[in-house]
Structure formats: C-alpha cells, structure tokens
Design an enzyme around this catalytic site. Structure first.
Site, PDB file in Angstrom:
ATOM      1  N   LYS A  28       0.816  -1.200   0.000  1.00  0.00           N
ATOM      2  CA  LYS A  28       0.000   0.000   0.000  1.00  0.00           C
ATOM      3  C   LYS A  28       0.850   1.250   0.000  1.00  0.00           C
ATOM      4  CE  LYS A  28      -3.367  -2.385   2.900  1.00  0.00           C
ATOM      5  NZ  LYS A  28      -3.709  -2.622   4.303  1.00  0.00           N
TER       6      LYS A  28
ATOM      7  N   GLU B 230       7.955   2.722  -5.777  1.00  0.00           N
ATOM      8  CA  GLU B 230       8.035   2.249  -4.393  1.00  0.00           C
ATOM      9  C   GLU B 230       8.098   3.439  -3.435  1.00  0.00           C
ATOM     10  OE1 GLU B 230       7.563   0.326  -2.177  1.00  0.00           O
ATOM     11  OE2 GLU B 230       8.568  -1.601  -2.284  1.00  0.00           O
ATOM     12  N   ASP B 231       7.643   3.221  -2.219  1.00  0.00           N
ATOM     13  CA  ASP B 231       7.757   4.249  -1.201  1.00  0.00           C
ATOM     14  C   ASP B 231       9.187   4.345  -0.676  1.00  0.00           C
ATOM     15  OD1 ASP B 231       7.639   1.735  -0.041  1.00  0.00           O
ATOM     16  OD2 ASP B 231       5.988   2.203   1.309  1.00  0.00           O
TER      17      ASP B 231
ATOM     18  N   ASP C 285      14.666  -0.277   1.703  1.00  0.00           N
ATOM     19  CA  ASP C 285      15.332  -0.478   2.987  1.00  0.00           C
ATOM     20  C   ASP C 285      16.427  -1.521   2.768  1.00  0.00           C
ATOM     21  OD1 ASP C 285      16.010  -1.001   5.608  1.00  0.00           O
ATOM     22  OD2 ASP C 285      13.996  -1.366   6.315  1.00  0.00           O
TER      23      ASP C 285
ATOM     24  N   LYS D 205      17.070   4.196   1.989  1.00  0.00           N
ATOM     25  CA  LYS D 205      17.887   4.225   3.206  1.00  0.00           C
ATOM     26  C   LYS D 205      19.342   3.999   2.845  1.00  0.00           C
ATOM     27  CE  LYS D 205      14.320   2.942   6.467  1.00  0.00           C
ATOM     28  NZ  LYS D 205      13.901   1.997   7.507  1.00  0.00           N
TER      29      LYS D 205
ATOM     30  N   PHE E 141      13.488   4.209  11.244  1.00  0.00           N
ATOM     31  CA  PHE E 141      12.138   3.819  10.850  1.00  0.00           C
ATOM     32  C   PHE E 141      11.292   5.077  10.669  1.00  0.00           C
ATOM     33  CE2 PHE E 141       7.768   2.421  11.462  1.00  0.00           C
ATOM     34  CZ  PHE E 141       7.726   1.373  10.558  1.00  0.00           C
ATOM     35  N   VAL E 142      10.757   5.238   9.467  1.00  0.00           N
ATOM     36  CA  VAL E 142      10.006   6.456   9.154  1.00  0.00           C
ATOM     37  C   VAL E 142       8.540   6.136   8.844  1.00  0.00           C
ATOM     38  CG1 VAL E 142      11.983   7.787   8.333  1.00  0.00           C
ATOM     39  CG2 VAL E 142      10.768   6.314   6.729  1.00  0.00           C
TER      40      VAL E 142
ATOM     41  N   ASP F  21       3.489   3.386   6.917  1.00  0.00           N
ATOM     42  CA  ASP F  21       2.696   3.197   8.143  1.00  0.00           C
ATOM     43  C   ASP F  21       3.519   2.685   9.305  1.00  0.00           C
ATOM     44  OD1 ASP F  21       3.054   0.501   7.125  1.00  0.00           O
ATOM     45  OD2 ASP F  21       1.527  -0.078   8.579  1.00  0.00           O
TER      46      ASP F  21
ATOM     47  N   ARG G  45      -0.200   6.672   7.430  1.00  0.00           N
ATOM     48  CA  ARG G  45       0.052   6.754   5.992  1.00  0.00           C
ATOM     49  C   ARG G  45      -0.396   8.102   5.426  1.00  0.00           C
ATOM     50  NH1 ARG G  45       1.280   1.564   4.125  1.00  0.00           N
ATOM     51  NH2 ARG G  45       0.214  -0.141   5.146  1.00  0.00           N
TER      52      ARG G  45
HETATM   53  P1  5GP Z   1      12.913  -3.736   2.012  1.00  0.00           P
HETATM   54  O1  5GP Z   1      13.647  -3.961   3.310  1.00  0.00           O
HETATM   55  O2  5GP Z   1      12.496  -5.034   1.406  1.00  0.00           O
HETATM   56  O3  5GP Z   1      13.694  -2.853   1.070  1.00  0.00           O
HETATM   57  O4  5GP Z   1      11.607  -2.920   2.389  1.00  0.00           O
HETATM   58  C1  5GP Z   1      10.368  -3.495   2.233  1.00  0.00           C
HETATM   59  C2  5GP Z   1       9.229  -2.700   2.737  1.00  0.00           C
HETATM   60  O5  5GP Z   1       9.379  -2.499   4.124  1.00  0.00           O
HETATM   61  C3  5GP Z   1       9.045  -1.298   2.158  1.00  0.00           C
HETATM   62  O6  5GP Z   1       8.395  -1.301   0.913  1.00  0.00           O
HETATM   63  C4  5GP Z   1       8.164  -0.702   3.231  1.00  0.00           C
HETATM   64  O7  5GP Z   1       6.821  -1.095   3.045  1.00  0.00           O
HETATM   65  C5  5GP Z   1       8.717  -1.340   4.490  1.00  0.00           C
HETATM   66  N1  5GP Z   1       9.645  -0.444   5.157  1.00  0.00           N
HETATM   67  C6  5GP Z   1      10.993  -0.431   5.068  1.00  0.00           C
HETATM   68  N2  5GP Z   1      11.508   0.573   5.818  1.00  0.00           N
HETATM   69  C7  5GP Z   1      10.452   1.198   6.370  1.00  0.00           C
HETATM   70  C8  5GP Z   1      10.324   2.343   7.235  1.00  0.00           C
HETATM   71  O8  5GP Z   1      11.277   2.990   7.669  1.00  0.00           O
HETATM   72  N3  5GP Z   1       9.055   2.693   7.591  1.00  0.00           N
HETATM   73  C9  5GP Z   1       7.945   2.010   7.154  1.00  0.00           C
HETATM   74  N4  5GP Z   1       6.763   2.457   7.571  1.00  0.00           N
HETATM   75  N5  5GP Z   1       8.029   0.947   6.345  1.00  0.00           N
HETATM   76  C10 5GP Z   1       9.265   0.557   5.946  1.00  0.00           C
END
Ligand code: 5GP
Length: 178
Positions: free
Chosen positions: A41, A97-98, A101, A129, A150-151, A157, A163
């Site tokens: 989402k 993508e938002d 990480d 990040k 963590f944001v 969310d 959100r």
């Molecule tokens: P990845 O670690 O696979 O790159 O991140 C996967 C998902 O984890 C992101 O699309 C997002 O939904 C969630 N995520 C990662 N870092 C954060 C953060 O700092 N805050 C939030 N709310 N979600 C995060």
C-alpha cells in the site's frame, strides 16, 4: 493536528522531489508509453503525485506484496497478495516504491517481473535508506537518501497508521505513539 515523530522531510520538500522525478522520467521516456507499477500500500501517495508530474502517456497497474517480519523490520521473504492485472511483455515499466530499505522486496519483484520480458524496467522510489541495502539495487529515480531510521508518513505506516501524514517523520522506537 499534532506532529507525529520528528519531521525528516516536509510536504514542500516532497513535492519538489516528486516534481523533479517526474521531469526526469518524462525526459527519459519521451516518445514512449509508460506503465507505472505501484507497490501497495505504501506507494499510493507517491504514485498519485508522481503520475501527475509525468507528461508522457501513462498506464497504471498495482501489485500488493507483504514481507514477513515484525512491524519495523523486513525479513526478505516476500508474498504477492495481488499480482498485476496486465501483461508487461514489451512494455516500458517503472516500478514505484515508497522506500528501499534492505532492498530485498525490490530484488524479489525485479526478478519476478523480468521473467515477463518487459521492454525495460526501472525503479522510482521516494526514499532510499543509506548504506543498508543487503542487495545492491539500482534505483534510477530517487527522491531522498535517508538515514536507516524507521520512518512514517506519505504512505508509510506504523501498525497501519500514519500513511496519511503529508510529511515523512522518524519514529522514536522508545516512544511509539500507539
Ligand atoms: P525492504 O527492506 O524489502 O527494502 O523494504 C520493504 C518494505 O518495508 C518497504 O516497501 C516498506 O513497506 C517497508 N519499510 C521499510 N523501511 C520502512 C520504514 O522505515 N518505515 C515504514 N513504515 N516501512 C518501511
């Protein structure tokens, strides 16, 4: 409304970055049609705002994925909850993508979508990040490089909430709002 967490990126800064990303994408895909794939989402606001800054013809599709793990850490195990509605073979695809990480979610998605033989595939992410990608991911269109905190906000969310915040803020893990 009370501010949640410590503001890292303001609404105006987000608007400027999204406008820049839109200009970059519009220039790169000049003369082509684009398929934007939003990852639900979290990317819904980035998708809506970025799309309105793109001047080439755009179609939309969405995927929903869940990454197993606890509320604030991703595990790298990705499950597709909703797949694309349309074929992407021979299409120019930009995944929206938002946040990137660990990079594990996008790595999985790229592998999954490349098999479908798009004409091209790139990534647009509002937030990246710094220094913690477990797998190097080439994010061609990026809004901000941020520290590995963590944001929340602007689509992101914590336990389903926040959100809708128009800014991005950092939550203090020792003082969570819910
Ligand atoms: P990845 O670690 O696979 O790159 O991140 C996967 C998902 O984890 C992101 O699309 C997002 O939904 C969630 N995520 C990662 N870092 C954060 C953060 O700092 N805050 C939030 N709310 N979600 C995060």
């Amino acid at each position: 409304m009370e501010t949640i967490g410590k503001i890292l990126i303001t609404e105006d800064e987000i608007a400027d970055a999204v406008a820049r990303m839109g200009r970059e994408i519009s220039a790169d895909y000049d003369g082509k049609e684009l398929l934007l794939v939003g990852i639900l989402k979290g990317a819904f606001l980035t998708m809506a705002d970025l799309a309105r800054q793109i001047t080439v013809p755009v179609e939309f599709d969405f995927m929903a994925v869940s990454s197993y793990g606890d509320a604030t850490k991703s595990s790298g195990v990705v499950r597709i909850l909703k797949d694309l509605d349309q074929e992407i073979s021979n299409r120019h695809v930009v995944i929206v993508e938002d946040i990137v990480d660990t990079g594990l979610t996008l790595h999985y998605l790229l592998e999954n979508l490349r098999v479908r033989q798009p004409a091209s595939i790139e990534i647009a992410a509002l937030l990246v990040k710094e220094g913690i990608q477990q797998i190097p991911i080439d994010v061609k269109y990026r809004g901000f490089d941020i520290p590995p905190d963590f944001v929340v906000g602007y689509g992101l969310d914590y336990t389903g909430l926040f959100r809708n915040l128009p800014y991005v803020s950092v939550l203090d893990p020792d003082n969570l709002p819910v």
